[in-house]
Design a protein around this motif. Structure first.
Motif, PDB file in Angstrom:
ATOM      1  N   UNK A 516       0.586  -1.367  -0.287  1.00  0.00           N
ATOM      2  CA  UNK A 516      -0.326   0.081   0.107  1.00  0.00           C
ATOM      3  C   UNK A 516       1.079   1.156  -0.338  1.00  0.00           C
ATOM      4  N   UNK A 517       2.243   1.287   0.417  1.00  0.00           N
ATOM      5  CA  UNK A 517       2.796   2.008   0.392  1.00  0.00           C
ATOM      6  C   UNK A 517       3.878   2.783  -0.475  1.00  0.00           C
ATOM      7  N   UNK A 518       3.392   1.510  -1.629  1.00  0.00           N
ATOM      8  CA  UNK A 518       4.478   1.400  -2.671  1.00  0.00           C
ATOM      9  C   UNK A 518       2.952   2.208  -3.695  1.00  0.00           C
ATOM     10  N   UNK A 519       2.071   2.043  -3.563  1.00  0.00           N
ATOM     11  CA  UNK A 519       0.381   2.059  -4.038  1.00  0.00           C
ATOM     12  C   UNK A 519       0.809   3.847  -4.111  1.00  0.00           C
ATOM     13  N   UNK A 520       0.720   4.568  -2.748  1.00  0.00           N
ATOM     14  CA  UNK A 520       0.874   5.618  -2.629  1.00  0.00           C
ATOM     15  C   UNK A 520       1.541   6.297  -3.091  1.00  0.00           C
ATOM     16  N   UNK A 521       2.786   6.363  -2.802  1.00  0.00           N
ATOM     17  CA  UNK A 521       3.856   6.903  -3.525  1.00  0.00           C
ATOM     18  C   UNK A 521       4.012   6.786  -5.681  1.00  0.00           C
ATOM     19  N   UNK A 522       3.449   5.731  -5.843  1.00  0.00           N
ATOM     20  CA  UNK A 522       3.570   6.178  -7.047  1.00  0.00           C
ATOM     21  C   UNK A 522       2.251   7.042  -7.477  1.00  0.00           C
ATOM     22  N   UNK A 523       1.438   7.029  -6.549  1.00  0.00           N
ATOM     23  CA  UNK A 523       0.317   7.654  -6.987  1.00  0.00           C
ATOM     24  C   UNK A 523       0.142   9.540  -7.215  1.00  0.00           C
ATOM     25  N   UNK A 524       1.305   9.710  -5.523  1.00  0.00           N
ATOM     26  CA  UNK A 524       1.565  11.103  -4.885  1.00  0.00           C
ATOM     27  C   UNK A 524       2.500  11.540  -5.995  1.00  0.00           C
ATOM     28  N   UNK A 525       3.775  10.760  -6.667  1.00  0.00           N
ATOM     29  CA  UNK A 525       4.929  11.233  -7.379  1.00  0.00           C
ATOM     30  C   UNK A 525       4.043  11.239  -8.669  1.00  0.00           C
ATOM     31  N   UNK A 526       2.408  10.855  -9.535  1.00  0.00           N
ATOM     32  CA  UNK A 526       2.349  10.858 -10.654  1.00  0.00           C
ATOM     33  C   UNK A 526       1.115  12.186 -10.852  1.00  0.00           C
ATOM     34  N   UNK A 527       0.570  12.681  -9.676  1.00  0.00           N
ATOM     35  CA  UNK A 527       0.144  13.716  -9.594  1.00  0.00           C
ATOM     36  C   UNK A 527       0.276  14.686  -9.421  1.00  0.00           C
ATOM     37  N   UNK A 528      -0.576  15.795 -10.765  1.00  0.00           N
ATOM     38  CA  UNK A 528      -0.162  16.189 -10.878  1.00  0.00           C
ATOM     39  C   UNK A 528      -0.937  17.809 -10.846  1.00  0.00           C
ATOM     40  N   UNK A 529      -1.531  17.555  -9.930  1.00  0.00           N
ATOM     41  CA  UNK A 529      -2.860  18.691  -9.016  1.00  0.00           C
ATOM     42  C   UNK A 529      -2.364  18.385  -7.615  1.00  0.00           C
ATOM     43  N   UNK A 530      -2.256  20.044  -6.851  1.00  0.00           N
ATOM     44  CA  UNK A 530      -2.035  20.149  -5.009  1.00  0.00           C
ATOM     45  C   UNK A 530      -3.273  18.715  -4.654  1.00  0.00           C
ATOM     46  N   UNK A 531      -2.647  18.151  -3.089  1.00  0.00           N
ATOM     47  CA  UNK A 531      -3.562  17.250  -2.891  1.00  0.00           C
ATOM     48  C   UNK A 531      -4.125  17.919  -2.143  1.00  0.00           C
ATOM     49  N   UNK A 532      -5.195  17.150  -1.999  1.00  0.00           N
ATOM     50  CA  UNK A 532      -6.397  18.245  -1.672  1.00  0.00           C
ATOM     51  C   UNK A 532      -6.403  17.834  -0.103  1.00  0.00           C
ATOM     52  N   UNK A 533      -7.031  19.507   0.688  1.00  0.00           N
ATOM     53  CA  UNK A 533      -6.855  19.022   2.116  1.00  0.00           C
ATOM     54  C   UNK A 533      -7.303  19.530   2.624  1.00  0.00           C
ATOM     55  N   UNK A 534      -7.258  18.758   4.175  1.00  0.00           N
ATOM     56  CA  UNK A 534      -8.992  19.129   5.357  1.00  0.00           C
ATOM     57  C   UNK A 534      -8.067  20.122   5.959  1.00  0.00           C
ATOM     58  N   UNK A 535      -8.762  21.397   5.838  1.00  0.00           N
ATOM     59  CA  UNK A 535      -8.484  22.230   7.380  1.00  0.00           C
ATOM     60  C   UNK A 535      -9.250  21.973   8.971  1.00  0.00           C
ATOM     61  N   UNK A 536      -7.972  22.006   9.954  1.00  0.00           N
ATOM     62  CA  UNK A 536      -8.330  21.224  11.065  1.00  0.00           C
ATOM     63  C   UNK A 536      -9.257  22.041  12.009  1.00  0.00           C
ATOM     64  N   UNK A 537     -10.292  21.779  13.287  1.00  0.00           N
ATOM     65  CA  UNK A 537     -10.841  21.938  13.903  1.00  0.00           C
ATOM     66  C   UNK A 537     -10.133  23.178  15.008  1.00  0.00           C
ATOM     67  N   UNK A 538      -9.111  22.473  14.732  1.00  0.00           N
ATOM     68  CA  UNK A 538      -8.287  22.787  16.750  1.00  0.00           C
ATOM     69  C   UNK A 538      -7.008  23.063  15.910  1.00  0.00           C
ATOM     70  N   UNK A 539      -6.068  24.451  14.770  1.00  0.00           N
ATOM     71  CA  UNK A 539      -4.305  23.989  15.040  1.00  0.00           C
ATOM     72  C   UNK A 539      -3.878  23.322  15.967  1.00  0.00           C
ATOM     73  N   UNK A 540      -3.060  22.566  15.169  1.00  0.00           N
ATOM     74  CA  UNK A 540      -1.777  21.634  16.111  1.00  0.00           C
ATOM     75  C   UNK A 540      -0.679  22.662  16.745  1.00  0.00           C
ATOM     76  N   UNK A 541      -0.164  22.797  17.814  1.00  0.00           N
ATOM     77  CA  UNK A 541       0.808  23.408  17.960  1.00  0.00           C
ATOM     78  C   UNK A 541       2.321  22.812  17.965  1.00  0.00           C
ATOM     79  N   UNK A 542       3.348  22.588  17.072  1.00  0.00           N
ATOM     80  CA  UNK A 542       3.952  21.306  17.338  1.00  0.00           C
ATOM     81  C   UNK A 542       5.045  21.638  18.093  1.00  0.00           C
ATOM     82  N   UNK A 543       6.009  20.853  19.126  1.00  0.00           N
ATOM     83  CA  UNK A 543       6.640  21.344  19.991  1.00  0.00           C
ATOM     84  C   UNK A 543       8.048  20.679  19.295  1.00  0.00           C
TER      85      UNK A 543
END
Length: 670
Positions: A516-543
């Motif tokens: 499945x990792x290889x399937x995702x990698x090939x699909x993302x590498x061949x993608x010509x458009x930006x990926x779909x995004x999901x907006x977070x209800x609560x933003x995450x502050x990274x430490x």
């Protein structure tokens, strides 16, 4: 052939400067180390434009005598070495005698100093390594060094400098190391007029960790302390559940000097074996103290690498100290020691203490007093009923816990022996999802019938989530319903490997996560458009660490290409507002930690982009241990059997083939 000649002193100084001064952080390192060696209890560092515009280091140390100022900027001039034998027992931070000369050779430098007890100070200006005249001036006790226009006369080095944000983060990381290595020194860091770090300098390592690395990291630490032979280890390590996505939060000090040591890293992680999740790394702030004659710090120009005389002794000291601290973490304190526990007594004293006479004849105990009658309206106290196991909770295919509608009734033969209590029935035991549930087990309904009939079974589809909640994968055209394929899925083992039988008699074992990792990698590498995004209800502050945070902020456009919307949250933190639709929000922090590690190691933009694709594909893939539907398995097997997938993006094999002959040979049939 060109004639051999001796280089001029100016060119030699520039070469030496290239070895010692790589970036503004190198200048700060040399100056603050000199300040600590001078006995300073407070050090202030101020930078502008990442240090390319101004670096000012102020301390309250012993200062420099006015007549010694010109000598201090000569090559191989130092106050810390006197003779050859001193090289084998170096206990100071700065000692090479080239730092001030190298810094002044590639910058415009001003130094103002006042020795302890002097009424006035002295000032000296140098440009390109050429000193001016020493002037008398008023100054507080200590030394202030101002470095301006770094690399103004070496444009070849100047073009390799990074953005101001990255250079500032490097200086900030160095100030953190200073604060953690010497908690007795109050460290202040000011960037572009704003204070970014200030430690109390109270001598407590915990205070320095809290101020330098943040509250969240400080609260996840366990204190360690131990000794093995001549090696003493003390500091803090993270709890196993607080593992990091990279080794960026591992900090080691040897005799107060920050170093990078694969030996200490291996000893630390060996102490976490079988206690930390795979792919996670512990963080630490560890101080290793040993005799100065047992370590050589003069093996690297930047003095960030050392060589131990007895490596095994150092490894064992760190390993056992960390392991003991993790074993003791969370355990209750040992009971108080009884003073009479090992009390010595003779036979006569012992007999008297247990109620017998001195002649050894036991004294009959008094008759038991009759119990007082129970008040009217209350039930007599009866023995407690034996605890019977609650009905097991069954986890159906949906992964949700289903509890029995009602616990089973007591057996008939036990009901007459024990009185009924006025207590609530015992709650059924919950079962963790990681526990194994028999495939034929189902929730119980109702009570056991009088005739001994078995309880009714719940429907197979009870509690099954809607299709939208299940792990899904897009099916290829015509996939999932073709019975004429030259292979057959025989099943799945360990929720990780698919067993597939080929028409020719061979058996395939397929790693579903790698496929499945290889399937995702090939699909993302061949993608010509930006990926779909999901907006977070609560933003995450990274430490993240300061350097990792600066790397992410420096590559915001590249992260946006992969679906991450991040921004500067101040103090080196990164705020995440959007993540790709393929990534779960809970994996955002771990994914960006790996991103920072990949950005640090990538040499060019294309290599960095490919490493980011590896991380994205791995995080979005089915994990080992997850339940998968038959349609998902069929898609993966079809991709593997068609020859489209052979290796995962990291180079691991996706499938292993066992021929009929190999199987028969295992069972001695061939």
């Amino acid at each position: 052939m060109a004639r051999i000649q001796q280089l001029s002193s100016h060119v030699a100084d520039l070469i030496a400067a290239g070895e010692v001064v790589e970036r503004p952080a190198s200048v700060v390192k040399e100056l603050v180390e000199n300040a600590v060696d001078a006995g300073a209890t407070a050090v202030t560092v101020e930078v502008r434009r990442g240090g390319m515009g101004l670096i000012r280091v102020t301390d309250n140390g012993c200062g420099i005598a006015p007549e010694e100022l010109p000598t201090a900027f000569l090559r191989h001039a130092t106050s810390k070495l006197r003779q050859e034998s001193d090289l084998g027992k170096i206990g100071t931070l700065g000692f090479r005698g080239e730092a001030l000369a190298a810094i002044s050779a590639v910058s415009r430098l001003d130094i103002c100093t006042c020795p302890a007890g002097a009424l006035t100070g002295a000032r000296l200006h140098l440009e390109g390594g050429v000193p001016g005249r020493v002037e008398e001036t008023g100054a507080p006790q200590g030394t202030t060094v101002s470095v301006q226009d770094l690399f103004y006369n070496t444009p070849a080095r100047l073009k390799f400098m990074k953005k101001d944000m990255a250079e500032t983060a490097a200086v900030m990381g160095l100030m953190q190391h200073l604060a953690l290595s010497h908690p007795e020194v109050s460290c202040q860091f000011i960037k572009d007029g704003v204070e970014a770090l200030h430690t109390p300098g109270d001598g407590k390592l915990s205070s320095a960790v809290y101020a330098a690395l943040g509250r969240d990291f400080a609260h996840s630490l366990v204190e360690v302390s131990g000794r093995g032979g001549e090696v003493a280890v003390h500091g803090f390590v993270t709890k196993p559940l607080a593992g990091r996505g990279s080794r960026s939060m591992q900090t080691f000090f040897v005799n107060g000097r920050f170093i990078k040591s694969p030996l200490l890293t291996a000893a630390l992680e060996e102490g976490y074996r079988n206690q930390i999740m795979k792919g996670r790394f512990p963080g630490c702030v560890l101080h290793v103290e040993l005799p100065v004659t047992a370590v050589d710090v003069n093996v690297h120009p930047a003095k960030t690498q050392v060589k131990f005389a007895r490596e095994k002794e150092v490894f064992d000291a760190v390993f056992h100290t960390v392991l003991d601290a993790l074993d003791q973490d969370g355990k209750p304190a040992a009971p108080a020691h009884r003073e009479d526990f090992f009390k010595a007594m003779d036979a006569q004293t012992y007999r008297e203490s247990v109620g017998g006479r001195a002649d050894g004849v036991p004294v009959p105990s008094a008759a038991p007093r009759p119990s007082a009658p129970a008040p009217s309206g209350t039930r007599p106290i009866v023995p407690a009923a034996p605890v019977r196991p609650a009905a097991p909770a069954v986890r159906p295919a949906s992964g949700r816990i289903v509890l029995p509608a009602q616990p089973p009734a007591w057996d008939t033969e036990l009901s007459g022996k024990w009185a009924v209590h006025d207590t609530a029935p015992q709650a059924p035991a919950y079962r963790r999802e990681s526990e194994f549930a028999p495939p034929d087990a189902e929730p119980l309904r109702g009570e056991r019938a009088a005739g001994g009939e078995k309880p009714a079974l719940a429907e197979q589809t009870a509690g099954r989530p809607p299709e939208a909640e299940q792990q899904s994968m897009p099916l290829p055209d015509g996939g999932g319903g073709d019975d004429e394929t030259p292979w057959r899925i025989a099943g799945e083992v360990l929720k990780t490997y698919i067993i597939c039988e080929e028409a020719g008699g061979s058996v395939w074992l397929i790693d579903k996560h790698a496929a499945h990792e290889r399937v995702n990698f090939d699909r993302m590498k061949a993608r010509l458009e930006p990926p779909m995004r999901q907006q977070l209800l609560s933003p995450i502050a990274l430490g993240l660490s300061r350097e990792d945070g600066a790397l992410l902020l420096e590559n915001l456009e590249l992260l946006r290409e992969f679906g991450f919307a991040c921004e500067d949250f101040g103090g080196g933190s990164v705020l995440v507002r959007e993540v790709p639709a393929d990534i779960d929000a809970a994996d955002a922090e771990a994914t960006l930690e790996e991103f920072a590690e990949n950005l640090r190691s990538g040499r060019d933009v294309d290599e960095r982009r490919e490493k980011l694709l590896h991380t994205m594909a791995c995080k979005a893939a089915i994990k080992a241990g997850m339940e998968s539907s038959e349609q998902e398995l069929r898609v993966l097997v079809d991709r593997v059997q068609s020859g489209e997938i052979k290796y995962c993006p990291h180079g691991r094999p996706v499938a292993v083939k066992l021929s009929r002959y190999e199987l028969e040979k295992m069972f001695k049939r061939a």
